[in-house]
Motif scaffolding. Structure first.
Motif, mmCIF file in Angstrom:
data_model
loop_
_atom_site.group_PDB
_atom_site.id
_atom_site.type_symbol
_atom_site.label_atom_id
_atom_site.label_comp_id
_atom_site.label_asym_id
_atom_site.label_seq_id
_atom_site.Cartn_x
_atom_site.Cartn_y
_atom_site.Cartn_z
ATOM 1 N N ILE A 147 -2.302 -6.459 4.486
ATOM 2 C CA ILE A 147 -1.733 -5.370 4.914
ATOM 3 C C ILE A 147 -2.575 -4.442 5.534
ATOM 4 C CG2 ILE A 147 -0.545 -3.299 4.142
ATOM 5 C CD1 ILE A 147 0.430 -4.539 1.536
ATOM 6 N N ILE A 148 -2.220 -4.204 6.891
ATOM 7 C CA ILE A 148 -2.747 -3.128 7.791
ATOM 8 C C ILE A 148 -1.762 -2.057 8.015
ATOM 9 C CG2 ILE A 148 -3.872 -2.741 10.033
ATOM 10 C CD1 ILE A 148 -4.604 -5.528 10.055
ATOM 11 N N ALA A 149 -1.836 -0.984 7.347
ATOM 12 C CA ALA A 149 -0.992 0.234 7.413
ATOM 13 C C ALA A 149 -1.789 1.421 7.954
ATOM 14 C CB ALA A 149 -0.401 0.549 6.013
ATOM 15 N N ILE B 84 -6.335 -0.846 4.624
ATOM 16 C CA ILE B 84 -6.145 -2.416 4.640
ATOM 17 C C ILE B 84 -6.348 -2.876 3.181
ATOM 18 C CG2 ILE B 84 -7.319 -4.338 5.690
ATOM 19 C CD1 ILE B 84 -8.457 -2.216 7.778
ATOM 20 N N TRP B 85 -5.647 -3.922 2.913
ATOM 21 C CA TRP B 85 -5.702 -4.399 1.489
ATOM 22 C C TRP B 85 -5.154 -5.770 1.629
ATOM 23 C CZ3 TRP B 85 -2.044 -4.487 -2.971
ATOM 24 C CH2 TRP B 85 -2.662 -4.889 -4.386
ATOM 25 N N TYR C 260 -5.769 2.299 20.408
ATOM 26 C CA TYR C 260 -6.657 1.003 20.065
ATOM 27 C C TYR C 260 -5.837 0.107 19.471
ATOM 28 C CZ TYR C 260 -5.437 2.924 15.163
ATOM 29 O OH TYR C 260 -5.036 3.147 14.048
ATOM 30 N N ASN C 261 -6.452 -1.039 19.064
ATOM 31 C CA ASN C 261 -6.305 -2.457 18.506
ATOM 32 C C ASN C 261 -7.256 -2.816 17.336
ATOM 33 O OD1 ASN C 261 -4.119 -2.928 20.034
ATOM 34 N ND2 ASN C 261 -5.579 -4.030 21.740
ATOM 35 N N ILE C 262 -6.650 -3.318 16.472
ATOM 36 C CA ILE C 262 -7.659 -3.335 15.214
ATOM 37 C C ILE C 262 -7.427 -4.846 14.732
ATOM 38 C CG2 ILE C 262 -5.896 -2.573 13.774
ATOM 39 C CD1 ILE C 262 -7.797 -1.553 11.742
ATOM 40 N N ASN C 263 -8.516 -5.424 14.472
ATOM 41 C CA ASN C 263 -8.411 -6.911 14.130
ATOM 42 C C ASN C 263 -8.925 -7.039 12.625
ATOM 43 O OD1 ASN C 263 -8.053 -9.780 14.095
ATOM 44 N ND2 ASN C 263 -10.147 -9.930 14.437
ATOM 45 N N VAL C 264 -8.486 -7.489 11.647
ATOM 46 C CA VAL C 264 -9.148 -7.590 10.245
ATOM 47 C C VAL C 264 -9.346 -9.106 9.900
ATOM 48 C CG1 VAL C 264 -8.836 -6.950 7.799
ATOM 49 C CG2 VAL C 264 -8.108 -5.519 9.734
ATOM 50 N N ILE D 164 0.788 -1.147 -0.233
ATOM 51 C CA ILE D 164 -0.101 -0.175 0.011
ATOM 52 C C ILE D 164 0.875 1.230 0.070
ATOM 53 C CG2 ILE D 164 -1.459 1.460 1.308
ATOM 54 C CD1 ILE D 164 -2.950 -1.186 2.482
ATOM 55 N N ALA D 165 0.783 2.265 -0.904
ATOM 56 C CA ALA D 165 1.353 3.409 -1.020
ATOM 57 C C ALA D 165 0.477 4.436 -0.969
ATOM 58 C CB ALA D 165 2.426 3.333 -2.373
ATOM 59 N N VAL D 166 1.040 5.585 -0.178
ATOM 60 C CA VAL D 166 0.433 6.817 -0.158
ATOM 61 C C VAL D 166 1.133 7.736 -0.865
ATOM 62 C CG1 VAL D 166 -0.859 8.429 1.317
ATOM 63 C CG2 VAL D 166 -0.871 6.023 2.204
ATOM 64 N N PHE D 167 0.603 8.417 -1.884
ATOM 65 C CA PHE D 167 1.107 9.435 -2.589
ATOM 66 C C PHE D 167 0.485 10.912 -2.117
ATOM 67 C CE2 PHE D 167 1.772 5.707 -5.180
ATOM 68 C CZ PHE D 167 3.090 5.738 -5.192
#
Length: 169
Positions: free
Chosen positions: A97-99, A111-112, A154-158, A72-75
């Motif tokens: 991916i969790i970024a 997320i991807w 926080y915590n994240i679950n995917v 995952i890229a952020v431009f």
């Protein structure tokens, strides 16, 4: 003699200007998919192909893959039409991916999953000691999920699910 020196200086100045102009016009600016793929390749090495992109608050968020990894890229916007690579998160192809990235003035979870074809994903946050109700996202198009962070801690679950009910965590 002075005329020859002056001509030599002018030739050197023209060559330097031509070199700098070439560098400016050939360096990727991120204004096209190919340009963003080139920026990603410069940063992470290898050949990258962007599979999905979404604009979020003026930023472009891309899901990309190479022969060995996904990212995952952020431009970030830079000027009127150019973009620079702000952040990149890289994983193995079978991983989710969790970024996180600051986009505008907000922190987003990105997320991807570029693995098996999935139907939907459930994103569950836990903060202030409480697990929140899962948020469900349609993932049939394999797009990136954007979720604004619910708090600072926080915590994240995917979990992704395919049409057969199989889980990908």
């Amino acid at each position: 003699m002075k005329k020859a020196i002056l001509i030599g200086i002018i030739i050197i100045a023209v060559l330097i200007a031509a070199f700098l102009g070439y560098q400016y016009f050939t360096e990727p600016k991120g204004d096209t998919v190919a340009g963003r793929e080139a920026l990603l390749g410069e940063a992470k090495g290898g050949e990258w192909q962007i599979q999905t992109e979404t604009e979020l608050e003026g930023y472009i968020v891309s899901g990309a893959y190479s022969d060995k990894e996904i990212a995952i890229a952020v431009f970030a916007p830079e000027g009127e039409k150019n973009y620079s690579l702000q952040t990149t998160t890289v994983r193995k192809p079978e991983k989710i991916i969790i970024a996180g990235s600051m986009i505008g003035d907000k922190w987003y979870n990105l997320i991807w999953f570029n693995g098996a074809q999935s139907e939907y994903a459930e994103v569950t946050y836990t903060f202030d000691g409480e697990e929140q109700e899962p948020q469900r996202y349609d993932t049939k198009d394999m797009n990136i999920i954007f979720s604004e962070a619910p708090s600072k801690d926080y915590n994240i679950n995917v979990v992704y699910y395919d049409s057969e009910g199989n889980k990908y965590e």
